[in-house]
Design a protein around this motif. Sequence first.
Motif, short mmCIF file in Angstrom:
data_model
loop_
_atom_site.label_atom_id
_atom_site.label_comp_id
_atom_site.label_asym_id
_atom_site.label_seq_id
_atom_site.Cartn_x
_atom_site.Cartn_y
_atom_site.Cartn_z
N CYS A 228 23.85 -31.37 -26.43
CA CYS A 228 25.08 -31.96 -26.98
C CYS A 228 26.16 -30.90 -27.18
O CYS A 228 27.35 -31.17 -26.97
CB CYS A 228 24.78 -32.70 -28.28
SG CYS A 228 23.73 -34.13 -28.01
N ALA B 209 27.29 -31.48 -31.23
CA ALA B 209 28.64 -31.92 -30.84
C ALA B 209 29.69 -31.36 -31.81
O ALA B 209 30.76 -30.92 -31.39
CB ALA B 209 28.70 -33.44 -30.81
N SER C 211 18.11 -31.32 -28.16
CA SER C 211 19.23 -32.18 -28.56
C SER C 211 20.46 -31.35 -28.90
O SER C 211 21.57 -31.64 -28.45
CB SER C 211 18.85 -33.01 -29.79
OG SER C 211 17.77 -33.83 -29.49
N ALA D 139 21.77 -33.94 -32.51
CA ALA D 139 22.78 -34.27 -31.49
C ALA D 139 24.18 -34.14 -32.09
O ALA D 139 25.08 -33.54 -31.48
CB ALA D 139 22.55 -35.69 -30.97
N TRP E 243 19.65 -38.57 -34.38
CA TRP E 243 21.08 -38.27 -34.40
C TRP E 243 21.43 -36.91 -34.98
O TRP E 243 22.47 -36.34 -34.64
CB TRP E 243 21.81 -39.36 -35.20
CG TRP E 243 21.82 -40.66 -34.46
CD1 TRP E 243 21.02 -41.74 -34.68
CD2 TRP E 243 22.63 -40.99 -33.33
NE1 TRP E 243 21.31 -42.73 -33.78
CE2 TRP E 243 22.29 -42.30 -32.94
CE3 TRP E 243 23.63 -40.31 -32.63
CZ2 TRP E 243 22.90 -42.94 -31.86
CZ3 TRP E 243 24.23 -40.95 -31.56
CH2 TRP E 243 23.87 -42.25 -31.18
N VAL F 66 25.80 -37.54 -25.75
CA VAL F 66 25.45 -37.52 -27.17
C VAL F 66 24.73 -38.82 -27.55
O VAL F 66 23.74 -38.80 -28.28
CB VAL F 66 26.72 -37.31 -28.04
CG1 VAL F 66 26.41 -37.48 -29.52
CG2 VAL F 66 27.32 -35.93 -27.78
N THR G 290 29.63 -31.24 -24.98
CA THR G 290 30.90 -31.37 -25.70
C THR G 290 31.79 -30.17 -25.40
O THR G 290 33.00 -30.32 -25.20
CB THR G 290 30.65 -31.48 -27.21
OG1 THR G 290 29.71 -32.53 -27.45
CG2 THR G 290 31.93 -31.78 -27.97
#
Lengths: 246, 62
Positions: free
Chosen positions: A129, A41, A125, A37, A34, A25, A133
């Motif tokens: 992620c 997650a 992304s 991502a 961000w 991540v 996760t």
Amino acid sequence: MSAAFLVLSAFLASAVEMVEALTIVLAVGLTRGWRSALIGAAAATVALAGIVAVLGPALTIVPLSTLRLVVGALLLVFGLQWLRKAILRASGFKALHDEEAAFAEELEQARAARSEERAGLDWYSFTLCFKATLLEGLEVAFIVLTFGASQGSIPLAAAGAVAAVVVVAAVGIAVRSPLARVPENAIKFAVGVMLTTFGIFWATEGAGAEWPGGDASLPAVLAFVVLVSFGLVALLKRQRLRIAVA
Amino acid sequence: MTRFARFWWDFVVGDDWRVAVGVALAIAAVVILHHRHVAAWWVLPLAVLLLLYVSLRRAART
């Protein structure tokens, strides 16, 4: 004592898996932004919570002896997998997990991947992620459900796992770099020992046999697994030395 | 469906299926001994010692 082991096992297993997910991540977030991502997650975390929430109550319907037999057997096989790899790493027959090297590789791949937008998200992304996760979290969900169901306390096991997620996420946000200083290999060794210990204990009880002294045998089983593990590490190290000299 | 099953097999069993078979046989031994009223708590710890030893030796050779 069992409750303490339960929470500790869930915490350590969760922490080590979340450190690996955090590395991915972070790499993706730092290179590509961000938003996507973190949404990936978070989506995986919600999915995992859903799995535990659905399967947890379903497992309480199963008679305890049957549950302990099946869960104990699964935990023992799963735990021996972890312990086997940890012993091979500790004896030098398998490369140690290097979080910084993994981070560097993820950074390079994230920089090289092409941009594709779907549903307002950077699809690379988000999916990377989400998958990272989810996959790392599945091991945690497995441990939470098996440990928790056998002890009649999934919420306690889940609390240990959630605590680890919060701690790892908080440290990750604070340092904004892979948690390379976390002794991952040592933690994986400890988790392997605990999974194997509980697997032996519950599978034996589930199969109908009784431990001398009941629950008081658990520390003795733990001590046995620790001794066997260290003994095998020493044996393999000597073997590796003989191969190197020959 | 095959991929799903393969995923869970790899997830739980990993790369040495013999360990899973050994665990299953050891648990069966515990059940049989228990039904014959023989104390069987020692079977799984011994099985774990043997399974780990054999599996690790094989892994170290390859």
